[in-house]
Scaffold this motif. Structure first.
Motif, short mmCIF file in Angstrom:
data_model
loop_
_atom_site.label_atom_id
_atom_site.label_comp_id
_atom_site.label_asym_id
_atom_site.label_seq_id
_atom_site.Cartn_x
_atom_site.Cartn_y
_atom_site.Cartn_z
N ASN A 23 0.87 -1.18 0.00
CA ASN A 23 0.00 0.00 0.00
C ASN A 23 0.90 1.22 0.00
O ASN A 23 1.22 1.79 1.05
CB ASN A 23 -0.92 0.00 1.22
CG ASN A 23 -2.01 1.08 1.12
OD1 ASN A 23 -1.82 2.11 0.48
ND2 ASN A 23 -3.15 0.82 1.75
N LEU A 24 1.32 1.62 -1.20
CA LEU A 24 2.31 2.69 -1.35
C LEU A 24 1.77 4.03 -0.86
O LEU A 24 2.51 4.82 -0.27
CB LEU A 24 2.74 2.79 -2.81
CG LEU A 24 4.04 3.54 -3.10
CD1 LEU A 24 5.20 2.91 -2.34
CD2 LEU A 24 4.32 3.54 -4.59
N ALA A 25 0.49 4.27 -1.07
CA ALA A 25 -0.11 5.54 -0.63
C ALA A 25 -0.08 5.65 0.89
O ALA A 25 0.23 6.72 1.44
CB ALA A 25 -1.53 5.65 -1.15
N LEU A 26 -0.38 4.55 1.57
CA LEU A 26 -0.37 4.57 3.03
C LEU A 26 1.05 4.75 3.56
O LEU A 26 1.28 5.52 4.52
CB LEU A 26 -0.97 3.27 3.58
CG LEU A 26 -0.99 3.12 5.11
CD1 LEU A 26 -1.79 4.25 5.73
CD2 LEU A 26 -1.54 1.76 5.52
N LEU B 299 5.14 8.37 6.08
CA LEU B 299 6.45 8.99 6.02
C LEU B 299 6.40 10.52 6.01
O LEU B 299 7.36 11.18 6.42
CB LEU B 299 7.21 8.51 4.78
CG LEU B 299 7.70 7.07 4.78
CD1 LEU B 299 8.23 6.68 3.39
CD2 LEU B 299 8.78 6.85 5.83
N THR B 300 5.30 11.09 5.55
CA THR B 300 5.28 12.53 5.28
C THR B 300 4.26 13.35 6.07
O THR B 300 4.42 14.56 6.19
CB THR B 300 5.02 12.79 3.78
OG1 THR B 300 3.74 12.25 3.42
CG2 THR B 300 6.10 12.13 2.92
N TYR C 171 14.48 2.18 -8.42
CA TYR C 171 14.66 3.19 -7.37
C TYR C 171 14.05 4.52 -7.81
O TYR C 171 13.31 5.16 -7.04
CB TYR C 171 16.15 3.39 -7.08
CG TYR C 171 16.80 2.34 -6.23
CD1 TYR C 171 16.76 2.41 -4.84
CD2 TYR C 171 17.52 1.29 -6.80
CE1 TYR C 171 17.39 1.46 -4.04
CE2 TYR C 171 18.15 0.33 -6.02
CZ TYR C 171 18.09 0.42 -4.65
OH TYR C 171 18.71 -0.52 -3.86
N ALA C 172 14.41 4.95 -9.02
CA ALA C 172 13.94 6.25 -9.52
C ALA C 172 12.42 6.26 -9.68
O ALA C 172 11.75 7.26 -9.36
CB ALA C 172 14.63 6.57 -10.84
N TYR C 173 11.86 5.15 -10.17
CA TYR C 173 10.41 5.04 -10.35
C TYR C 173 9.69 5.12 -9.00
O TYR C 173 8.69 5.84 -8.86
CB TYR C 173 10.09 3.71 -11.04
CG TYR C 173 8.64 3.30 -10.96
CD1 TYR C 173 7.69 3.83 -11.82
CD2 TYR C 173 8.22 2.37 -10.01
CE1 TYR C 173 6.36 3.45 -11.75
CE2 TYR C 173 6.90 1.98 -9.93
CZ TYR C 173 5.96 2.52 -10.80
OH TYR C 173 4.65 2.14 -10.71
N LEU C 174 10.18 4.42 -8.00
CA LEU C 174 9.52 4.39 -6.70
C LEU C 174 9.54 5.77 -6.05
O LEU C 174 8.52 6.23 -5.50
CB LEU C 174 10.22 3.38 -5.79
CG LEU C 174 9.60 3.14 -4.42
CD1 LEU C 174 8.15 2.69 -4.55
CD2 LEU C 174 10.41 2.10 -3.65
N TYR D 267 4.85 11.91 -6.10
CA TYR D 267 3.55 12.28 -6.68
C TYR D 267 2.46 12.21 -5.62
O TYR D 267 1.60 13.10 -5.52
CB TYR D 267 3.23 11.34 -7.84
CG TYR D 267 1.84 11.53 -8.42
CD1 TYR D 267 1.57 12.59 -9.28
CD2 TYR D 267 0.81 10.66 -8.09
CE1 TYR D 267 0.31 12.78 -9.81
CE2 TYR D 267 -0.47 10.84 -8.60
CZ TYR D 267 -0.72 11.90 -9.47
OH TYR D 267 -1.98 12.09 -9.98
N MET D 268 2.49 11.16 -4.79
CA MET D 268 1.49 11.00 -3.74
C MET D 268 1.64 12.05 -2.65
O MET D 268 0.68 12.35 -1.94
CB MET D 268 1.59 9.60 -3.15
CG MET D 268 1.24 8.51 -4.13
SD MET D 268 1.56 6.85 -3.47
CE MET D 268 1.14 5.84 -4.92
#
Length: 335
Positions: A45-48, A53-54, A125-128, A134-135
């Motif tokens: 769950n990349l958005a979570l 983190l932010t 790495y760059a893509y992630l 973006y999120m």
């Protein structure tokens, strides 16, 4: 020791400002602590994860610091992917369309492995980082180009082989490379985690030592955009850690006469003491020191001289404290 072969562009601008210094007023302790609290988290769950983190950080640079550092510390380099892509680049060296077709299919497999196993290579790495930025509503781009190593793009730019990121903070673009921050490969087979902060918001002139973007605007330095690179002295991950920019000699390989004086000069964006500077030759496991004289160290600009009194071939290394940071090759002939 991880070898990262650099190049120095033929025109050197003295208007150097280490980009990280733009944020000297920012304390990254909170961002780094957030990274530590989320160590080992999954990417399902990349958005979570991005939110965790932010969301408690107040500035974009702190948020980016958390994203960048988490990716660098929690994603492992994948030697299998690295070697496979290298072989395919060689196979399709004269068939760029064939390589692009193969690469587009391979990306699907690579990104799936990234999400499931947290292992990837530079594009991953760059893509992630781009997706997480973006999120977090941070403008971030993937930059494709040439990385110089002891194996690739040594004498000329033969094929693009690396990806990194540019991020926009406070209306200014900055450069970073999470792949090389994360660690290094031993014999192209074993990944060693070893976080290197020197690739975070790196000064463009220093970054250009081993990064050559396909689109020159991503040098982020007008002088570099107009310059052509030449084979320059070898640098390493430690070079970025100490923020050392070699100036003279300009070329990797130099031919001189016996007893001819050699002028060494470099810029340091960190404070370096004279006692921490040495010039050595490595023979087996033995470090032989060369005599240096006329050592000057003022405002980060450091220089000294040496004479080679015997003919022969010499691999010579500039050492800062216990780290080799720049390597040169000299051929000494008769006067």
């Amino acid at each position: 020791m991880r070898y990262l072969l650099l190049f120095l562009l033929s025109f050197f601008s003295w208007s150097i400002t280490a980009q990280i210094s733009d944020f000297n007023h920012i304390d990254f302790t909170k961002a780094d602590n957030v990274v530590a609290l989320n160590e080992g988290k999954d990417l399902d769950n990349l958005a979570l994860l991005t939110f965790k983190l932010t969301n408690k950080l107040s500035t974009d640079v702190e948020k980016f610091r958390a994203i960048y550092t988490w990716v660098s510390r929690n994603i492992r380099g994948d030697s299998y992917q690295h070697n496979l892509v290298s072989r395919k680049r060689d196979k399709f060296k004269n068939n760029s369309l064939g390589y692009i077709k193969w690469n587009n299919e391979f990306k699907k497999i690579a990104f799936k492995k990234l999400l499931n196993h947290k292992k990837t290579m530079c594009t991953g790495y760059a893509y992630l980082i781009k997706e997480m930025c973006y999120m977090a509503n941070i403008d971030c781009q993937i930059i494709d180009g040439y990385a110089r190593s002891f194996k690739t793009n040594v004498e000329a730019l033969e094929s693009y082989n690396h990806s990194w990121n540019a991020v926009k903070l406070n209306n200014k673009w900055y450069l970073c490379d999470a792949t090389w921050s994360s660690g290094y490969m031993i014999n192209s087979s074993l990944f060693v985690k070893d976080y290197n902060d020197g690739y975070f918001l790196t000064d463009p002139v220093l970054f250009a030592k081993n990064h050559y973007p396909m689109q020159k605007k991503w040098f982020l330095n007008d002088s570099l955009k107009e310059s052509k690179f030449i084979p320059e002295p070898i640098v390493y991950g430690e070079t970025f850690k100490h923020k050392v920019i070699p100036i003279s000699p300009e070329r990797l390989n130099t031919i001189i006469s016996k007893n001819q004086e050699v002028y060494f000069k470099f810029k340091s964006l960190d404070t370096i003491s004279n006692k921490d500077i040495s010039l050595i030759q490595v023979v087996g496991n033995v470090h032989r020191s060369f005599k240096i004289y006329d050592l000057k160290n003022k405002n980060g600009l450091i220089s000294f001289r040496h004479r080679f009194k015997r003919r022969g071939l010499y691999d010579v290394h500039l050492k800062i404290k216990n780290d080799i940071v720049v390597s040169y090759s000299f051929e000494i002939n008769k006067p």
